[in-house]
Design a protein around this motif. Structure first.
Motif, PDB file in Angstrom:
ATOM      1  N   SER A  76      58.931 -47.294  -7.587  1.00 38.92           N
ATOM      2  CA  SER A  76      58.080 -48.186  -6.816  1.00 38.92           C
ATOM      3  C   SER A  76      56.874 -48.581  -7.652  1.00 38.92           C
ATOM      4  O   SER A  76      56.509 -47.903  -8.611  1.00 38.92           O
TER       5      SER A  76
ATOM      6  N   GLY B 175      49.473 -44.068   2.594  1.00 38.14           N
ATOM      7  CA  GLY B 175      48.849 -45.346   2.330  1.00 38.14           C
ATOM      8  C   GLY B 175      48.145 -45.355   0.987  1.00 38.14           C
ATOM      9  O   GLY B 175      47.562 -44.364   0.585  1.00 38.14           O
ATOM     10  N   GLY B 176      48.230 -46.493   0.305  1.00 37.40           N
ATOM     11  CA  GLY B 176      47.637 -46.611  -1.008  1.00 37.40           C
ATOM     12  C   GLY B 176      48.243 -45.593  -1.941  1.00 37.40           C
ATOM     13  O   GLY B 176      49.432 -45.300  -1.867  1.00 37.40           O
ATOM     14  N   SER B 177      47.412 -45.024  -2.798  1.00 39.19           N
ATOM     15  CA  SER B 177      47.898 -44.027  -3.754  1.00 39.19           C
ATOM     16  C   SER B 177      47.612 -42.622  -3.249  1.00 39.19           C
ATOM     17  O   SER B 177      47.179 -41.749  -4.006  1.00 39.19           O
TER      18      SER B 177
ATOM     19  N   TYR C  35      51.520 -46.118   5.943  1.00 39.91           N
ATOM     20  CA  TYR C  35      52.480 -47.181   5.651  1.00 39.91           C
ATOM     21  C   TYR C  35      53.820 -46.732   6.259  1.00 39.91           C
ATOM     22  O   TYR C  35      54.187 -45.560   6.173  1.00 39.91           O
TER      23      TYR C  35
ATOM     24  N   GLU D 225      53.773 -48.707  -6.788  1.00 36.96           N
ATOM     25  CA  GLU D 225      52.688 -47.751  -6.612  1.00 36.96           C
ATOM     26  C   GLU D 225      53.170 -46.577  -5.774  1.00 36.96           C
ATOM     27  O   GLU D 225      54.125 -46.699  -5.014  1.00 36.96           O
TER      28      GLU D 225
ATOM     29  N   LYS E 234      58.943 -53.194   6.397  1.00 36.63           N
ATOM     30  CA  LYS E 234      57.815 -52.320   6.144  1.00 36.63           C
ATOM     31  C   LYS E 234      56.604 -52.800   6.934  1.00 36.63           C
ATOM     32  O   LYS E 234      56.496 -53.984   7.269  1.00 36.63           O
TER      33      LYS E 234
ATOM     34  N   PHE F 239      52.366 -52.375   6.706  1.00 39.26           N
ATOM     35  CA  PHE F 239      51.173 -51.844   6.048  1.00 39.26           C
ATOM     36  C   PHE F 239      49.957 -52.027   6.947  1.00 39.26           C
ATOM     37  O   PHE F 239      49.149 -51.124   7.111  1.00 39.26           O
TER      38      PHE F 239
ATOM     39  N   HIS G  56      58.046 -50.486 -13.037  1.00 44.29           N
ATOM     40  CA  HIS G  56      57.355 -49.674 -12.044  1.00 44.29           C
ATOM     41  C   HIS G  56      56.745 -48.433 -12.698  1.00 44.29           C
ATOM     42  O   HIS G  56      57.339 -47.824 -13.579  1.00 44.29           O
TER      43      HIS G  56
ATOM     44  N   HIS H 222      54.313 -46.822  -1.859  1.00 38.26           N
ATOM     45  CA  HIS H 222      54.801 -48.145  -1.510  1.00 38.26           C
ATOM     46  C   HIS H 222      56.313 -48.137  -1.416  1.00 38.26           C
ATOM     47  O   HIS H 222      56.958 -47.127  -1.668  1.00 38.26           O
ATOM     48  N   GLU H 223      56.885 -49.272  -1.069  1.00 37.84           N
ATOM     49  CA  GLU H 223      58.325 -49.317  -0.881  1.00 37.84           C
ATOM     50  C   GLU H 223      59.039 -48.870  -2.136  1.00 37.84           C
ATOM     51  O   GLU H 223      58.641 -49.195  -3.255  1.00 37.84           O
TER      52      GLU H 223
END
Lengths: 114, 112
Positions: B94, A96-98, A32, B96, A49, A51, B29, B99-100
């Protein structure tokens, strides 16, 4: 190890001129990707951003960025710079993701000449 | 208004005097983090939290502590501040991990 490189520490452009700020990342898969802007005395604000999908992304304040997988780059562009764009710009990546944290580049300071 | 709020914005303290910088977010969040920003070094992550009672070290955790007892709050604690902790600190949250991130306005800390 993942890394983010912003090769230009400081850039000066004339008002009305075009701008491109460079960002390269080192990571195996497509991460990301983010660009943030920090005005003097302020926190960081997200500009745009990426993705997945269209590799040209539009952001706020007239900025856009293009993801180029072959070059591991995510350069930020603006066709006509305004004096109010003077700030510091940070590129950031996440696996990316978690999968991991945001990793920031060291920033590019933009000065705008009248 | 969705925001991340840090306090104080400016702080000057003496070496060894414990201090806490508060951070609160109103966006529900799960992920929160602390960064320090130093000239030429960009932003470096100190600690992060993936949820209540779940915290982990970032890249530069030495000399810092955090806690996450409630989802909205993530205070940064310096038990015995030293001059090398003079820096600009940012809290971020954020939805997650990865993420941003939404950033607070920053806390400029000077340790003399």
């Amino acid at each position: 190890a993942q890394s983010v490189t912003q090769p230009d520490i400081h850039i000066t452009v004339s008002e009305g001129a075009s701008l491109e700020l460079r960002c390269n990342y080192s990571y195996g898969a497509t991460p990301y990707l983010f660009w943030y802007v920090q005005s003097p005395g302020q926190g960081l604000q997200l500009l745009l951003k990426y993705f997945s999908g269209d590799t040209l992304v539009q952001g706020i304040k007239g900025f856009e960025a293009e993801f180029k997988r072959s070059q591991s780059s995510f350069n930020l562009r603006k066709p006509s710079v305004h004096w109010s764009d003077a700030a510091e710009y940070f590129c950031a990546v996440a696996p990316g993701g978690s999968q991991g944290n945001l990793i920031f580049g060291k920033g590019t300071k933009l000065s705008v000449k009248p | 208004e969705a925001q991340v709020t840090q306090n104080p914005r400016y702080l000057i303290t003496v070496t060894g005097k414990k201090l806490t910088v508060t951070c609160s977010q109103n966006m529900n969040h799960e992920y929160m983090s602390w960064y320090r920003q130093d000239p030429g070094l960009g932003l470096r992550q100190i600690y992060y939290s993936m949820n209540v009672e779940v915290t982990d070290k970032g890249d530069v955790p030495e000399g810092y502590k955090v806690s996450r007892k409630e989802k909205r709050n993530f205070p940064l604690i310096l038990e015995s501040p030293s001059p090398n902790q003079t820096s600009l600190y940012f809290c971020a949250s954020s939805l997650e991990l990865g993420h941003e991130a939404f950033f607070g306005q920053g806390t400029r800390l000077t340790v003399v």
